[in-house]
Design an enzyme around this catalytic site. Structure first.
Site, PDB file in Angstrom:
ATOM      1  N   LYS A  96      38.168  68.167  -4.287  1.00  0.00           N
ATOM      2  CA  LYS A  96      37.100  68.419  -3.316  1.00  0.00           C
ATOM      3  C   LYS A  96      37.752  69.027  -2.076  1.00  0.00           C
ATOM      4  O   LYS A  96      38.559  68.385  -1.408  1.00  0.00           O
ATOM      5  CB  LYS A  96      36.371  67.125  -2.949  1.00  0.00           C
ATOM      6  CG  LYS A  96      35.333  67.308  -1.840  1.00  0.00           C
ATOM      7  CD  LYS A  96      34.774  65.983  -1.382  1.00  0.00           C
ATOM      8  CE  LYS A  96      33.984  66.150  -0.094  1.00  0.00           C
ATOM      9  NZ  LYS A  96      33.515  64.850   0.463  1.00  0.00           N
ATOM     10  N   GLY A 157      28.939  60.405   7.431  1.00  0.00           N
ATOM     11  CA  GLY A 157      28.847  59.028   7.892  1.00  0.00           C
ATOM     12  C   GLY A 157      27.720  58.734   8.859  1.00  0.00           C
ATOM     13  O   GLY A 157      27.604  57.607   9.355  1.00  0.00           O
ATOM     14  N   ALA A 183      27.463  63.864   2.034  1.00  0.00           N
ATOM     15  CA  ALA A 183      27.543  63.509   3.454  1.00  0.00           C
ATOM     16  C   ALA A 183      26.171  63.274   4.077  1.00  0.00           C
ATOM     17  O   ALA A 183      25.247  64.060   3.889  1.00  0.00           O
ATOM     18  CB  ALA A 183      28.295  64.558   4.274  1.00  0.00           C
ATOM     19  N   GLY A 184      26.087  62.183   4.838  1.00  0.00           N
ATOM     20  CA  GLY A 184      24.909  61.892   5.637  1.00  0.00           C
ATOM     21  C   GLY A 184      23.844  61.047   4.974  1.00  0.00           C
ATOM     22  O   GLY A 184      22.888  60.622   5.632  1.00  0.00           O
ATOM     23  N   ASN A 205      29.497  57.541   0.372  1.00  0.00           N
ATOM     24  CA  ASN A 205      30.497  56.500   0.595  1.00  0.00           C
ATOM     25  C   ASN A 205      30.008  55.495   1.625  1.00  0.00           C
ATOM     26  O   ASN A 205      29.740  54.343   1.304  1.00  0.00           O
ATOM     27  CB  ASN A 205      31.816  57.132   1.023  1.00  0.00           C
ATOM     28  CG  ASN A 205      32.965  56.137   1.164  1.00  0.00           C
ATOM     29  OD1 ASN A 205      34.069  56.497   1.492  1.00  0.00           O
ATOM     30  ND2 ASN A 205      32.745  54.859   0.902  1.00  0.00           N
ATOM     31  N   THR A 206      29.852  55.950   2.878  1.00  0.00           N
ATOM     32  CA  THR A 206      29.530  55.034   3.969  1.00  0.00           C
ATOM     33  C   THR A 206      28.240  54.266   3.719  1.00  0.00           C
ATOM     34  O   THR A 206      28.157  53.072   4.056  1.00  0.00           O
ATOM     35  CB  THR A 206      29.417  55.820   5.294  1.00  0.00           C
ATOM     36  OG1 THR A 206      30.607  56.575   5.493  1.00  0.00           O
ATOM     37  CG2 THR A 206      29.205  54.886   6.471  1.00  0.00           C
TER      38      THR A 206
END
Length: 256
Positions: A96, A157, A183-184, A205-206
């Site tokens: 990535k 995040g 993301a987000g 992830n987050t």
């Protein structure tokens, strides 16, 4: 099946491996998510030092495809160097590409991302570039030969969800390779929406690692992604400005 280069996967959830409260919670979250692709930042772990504990030791690596990322790179040259370091460890030839151009927003540098993608494709990598929701940039990355496009839903995040669904839809409509929203994402609703508008997968992830209960959230995300994909394949009804009776009106007796 989700097809990325020569790889095929049943799950459309790609799961990050950072920020978890403990290795045990991380392992349990990974298990219940049923994710087959796990991503990690090469610069945040010593992949050559056996004495250093890391999440890889907790998992049966035969069950997963690892997706190293170049997080922390500021230039194409840095990203390429990190990618070759990951490949030298024997983990995987997928990478990535992440080259950050703004350290306040953590948005990617489009010029350096293009450079790194082109170089790594020439070097024989399976390349998945992280990009903004720029429609033209996504097309140019695909034209270079990227094996998937990974536009962000919102800043990394942030948990804001999809701030520009129209741009994501434009990217998805023009793409001939998988589009993985990255993301987000903050909630299962965000993940389901990404899939409903036609994304091929979601990387997060987050949203899982920082949830009050990461294990339950991992399961919720997996279910939301599956539901969103089914909804996309089923085809939603058109939105209308007026009501439409849900029961047939033909043959009903008229009121006196």
């Amino acid at each position: 099946m989700l097809k990325i280069g020569t790889y095929e996967f049943q799950s459309r959830l790609l799961l990050g491996t950072g920020k978890y409260p403990s290795f045990d919670i991380q392992k349990e979250a990974v298990d219940v998510s049923e994710a087959e692709i796990l991503t990690f930042a090469v610069r945040r772990m010593n992949i050559f030092e056996a004495s250093q504990p890391n999440f890889l030791e907790q998992l049966d690596l035969k069950k997963y495809t690892l997706l190293p990322n170049t997080a922390g790179a500021k230039t194409a040259e840095e990203a390429v160097r990190i990618a070759h370091l990951a490949k030298a460890s024997g983990l995987c030839d997928m990478i990535k590409v992440e080259v950050i151009g703004c350290w306040k927003t953590l948005l990617p540098d489009p010029v350096e991302t293009l450079k790194a993608t082109e170089t790594l494709l020439t070097d024989g990598f399976t390349v998945l570039p992280y990009t903004s929701d720029d429609v033209v940039l996504a097309r140019k990355l695909e034209e270079l030969g990227a094996h998937a496009i990974m536009p962000g839903a919102s800043p990394i995040g942030s948990g804001q969800g999809i701030v520009n669904p129209l741009n994501l839809q434009f990217i998805i409509e023009q793409a001939n390779v998988p589009v993985i929203v990255d993301a987000g994402i903050g909630s299962p609703a965000d993940a389901a929406l990404a899939m409903e508008i036609g994304a091929d997968g979601v990387l997060l992830n987050t949203a899982v690692a920082n949830a009050k209960d990461p294990v339950k959230m991992a399961k919720a995300m997996a279910m939301a992604i599956e539901a969103g994909r089914l909804g996309f394949e089923a085809g939603r009804i058109a939105k209308k400005t007026h009501a439409t009776a849900s029961s047939p009106t033909e043959g009903m007796s008229s009121s006196s």
